[in-house]
Design an enzyme around this catalytic site. Structure first.
Site, PDB file in Angstrom:
ATOM      1  N   SER A 103       0.928  -1.009  -0.173  1.00 23.13           N
ATOM      2  CA  SER A 103      -0.054   0.030  -0.106  1.00 23.13           C
ATOM      3  C   SER A 103       0.767   1.340  -0.063  1.00 23.13           C
ATOM      4  CB  SER A 103      -0.797   0.101   1.131  1.00 23.13           C
ATOM      5  OG  SER A 103      -2.254   0.871   1.032  1.00 23.13           O
ATOM      6  N   GLU A 220      -2.158  -2.797  -7.884  1.00 28.36           N
ATOM      7  CA  GLU A 220      -3.485  -3.214  -6.968  1.00 28.36           C
ATOM      8  C   GLU A 220      -3.995  -1.892  -6.449  1.00 28.36           C
ATOM      9  OE1 GLU A 220      -3.944  -2.744  -3.724  1.00 28.36           O
ATOM     10  OE2 GLU A 220      -1.999  -2.088  -3.101  1.00 28.36           O
ATOM     11  N   HIS A 290      -5.095  -5.373  -1.361  1.00 28.50           N
ATOM     12  CA  HIS A 290      -5.808  -5.039  -0.097  1.00 28.50           C
ATOM     13  C   HIS A 290      -6.979  -6.393  -0.157  1.00 28.50           C
ATOM     14  CE1 HIS A 290      -4.042  -1.209  -0.489  1.00 28.50           C
ATOM     15  NE2 HIS A 290      -4.491  -0.985   0.779  1.00 28.50           N
TER      16      HIS A 290
END
Lengths: 330, 330
Positions: A103, A220, A290
């Site tokens: 992330s 992602e 995630h």
């Protein structure tokens, strides 16, 4: 058993129960867990002010741990990039430390790759993946374990039937045909890189964006309206980044918001359009993002990538390939 | 009275009542309004498919109108940038057409500036500003009228007292001191450019991002969590874009979402930090953005910018400066 250093380079830890639970679970697995003194610091939305988080990264680098694992992502790394000692990050990696996270952590990973060529690991975070109320995902834990013990040598995954059919059509159109058996080699000795799409795009045009040619780019994202995802992908496309890769690999794009106004515009149409426009294959279904089940990916390492039917296999080059890969078929 | 061409380069028009109301109001003002045949087209979230919107821009360019005005923004321009005939856009501008719009329209404006150096106008959109249920804002209409009739020669605005105090502290720290009277000259013969922050940042690294040195960069945005605004500003900063300007001018940052997790992190702290870090002044309170009162700004034109007490004055260079500016003090 490994020495794991927990630190907070991004957002402030709010869920302290999950933080403690994660540490406890790592200890139960037999690891020695060292917690950075500022891991629970909080200034505005950040885990301490900018200087504190820069210092935390430096302490992680100097800790001599086998693994440094972020407590969580959030937001906070891009604004301290000019102050991070990437040489120290790279030196620690060279000495055997695996930097693990995802992330917002993408900013540290790509900054390190751009500035030093260091390999870091995209993988779980303490709170989201180890300390969550539910038991941690087995595959996530197994992959992390492989990284911790230096056994990681690749990863594989299975695409949906329709996804695979589309990909094989695309591969054929692009002149990528099976050799020998039926496996299509998409990339060899290619630099694996990527991470969270919004963070990857947020580095474009800056000195922290790696100039990778012929790489394998994985992406992602979470919680974005679909049009933003497309705008970010379009930016990477118009900048020539996607075209310069051997493959674009898509992980989880979760909690994507569509509205009545979208009228059929969706991640599916976005990905289909992208695959149609790009001169390189777009490979779906990477178990990363995630999502509970996430593999670990050595960002900055050389990999080979092949497709066989519905299976995708990605192997890290820098490993003894005599080993049996079967147990990595996550 | 002017010939105004209405077209839809971005999102599909859903509010057809506002669309018709806007056209009616322009007619009442005495203008000849020509509506592009695809202005109400709808494919997914877009005002027609990509080819249709590219063709609509070409028709606007070929219309011979005095003003081409977008029906609305939304999303849709970045993905068609490679197909837009920017030479035709520039040629129309040179022949006297004023291209007017904002928000997603930023992509067309900056693309045109990067590819051809053309001047386009950041200003109202038909639906949001002319056709909304409420009567259009007087200043917005006056400014558009000035653009329509070629009378626009500059704009001015008043900062809040605390904003002005902070700015003058910053100006002094940066060695920008008053000359003669008490007016501080911040920029002269500087290229004015900018627009919607998310769209400006979405062009970074692509061939559609103008390479402006010593310019005046204005930015606005709507409906973003504050951390994203900061991430976008940080990207422009790390890319060296902000530092290369003479000034950064902030318009409306509206519907900014903060959460309990932000704990005091806000647009205010973001702007304060930015102003502290940058070697150029950050000038607040520009009446532009997703707000009812918006001035028109000639993107790509040369401007001079000065600050006097709480007042900011921006004048376009390419105009007869003997005129009285008082009636432009919006």
């Amino acid at each position: 058993m490994a020495h794991i250093y927990i630190y907070s380079p991004s957002g402030a830890v709010r869920d302290k129960a999950a933080f403690r639970r994660g540490i406890q679970r790592l200890k139960v697995l037999g690891h020695e867990v060292e917690v950075d003194p500022a891991a629970l610091a909080s200034v505005q939305r950040f885990a301490g002010d900018d200087a504190e988080r820069v210092a935390a990264i430096a302490r992680a680098a100097a800790s001599g741990a086998d693994v440094s694992l972020i407590s969580r992502g959030g937001y906070g790394l891009t604004r301290i990039l000019p102050d991070i000692d990437f040489a120290a990050v790279a030196q620690a990696a060279k000495a055997g430390m695996r930097w693990v996270g995802f992330s917002d952590f993408t900013a540290l990973q790509l900054g390190a790759l751009a500035k030093t060529g260091a390999t870091t690991w995209s993988g779980p975070a303490l709170i989201a993946d180890i300390g969550a109320p539910d038991e941690p995902d087995d595959i996530t834990l197994d992959c992390l374990d492989d990284v911790i013990h230096g056994h990681a040598e690749g990863t594989g995954w299975v695409m949906g039937k329709k996804q695979a059919e589309q990909l094989h059509q695309d591969l054929q159109r692009l002149g990528l045909r099976p050799e020998g058996g039926e496996s299509v080699r998409v990339a060899e000795h290619a630099t694996l890189w990527g991470g969270n799409l919004a963070v990857v795009a947020a580095l474009l045009g800056t000195p922290y964006f790696p100039q990778v040619e012929g790489g394998v780019l994985y992406l992602e994202d979470v919680g974005e309206p679909v049009y933003r995802i497309e705008r970010l992908l379009t930016q990477l496309q118009l900048a020539g980044v996607l075209t310069r890769q051997k493959a674009v690999v898509l992980g989880g794009f979760t909690e994507m918001a569509t509205t009545a106004h979208d009228k059929g515009f969706s991640m599916k149409t976005v990905v289909a359009r992208l695959a149609q426009q790009l001169p390189v294959p777009v490979i779906p279904a990477l178990p990363f993002g995630h999502v509970p089940t996430k593999v670990c990916l050595p960002t900055g390492a050389c990999v080979s990538l092949s497709v066989h039917g519905r299976e995708v296999m990605m192997l890290w080059d820098d490993h003894d390939h005599d080993h049996d890969h079967d147990h990595h078929g996550h």
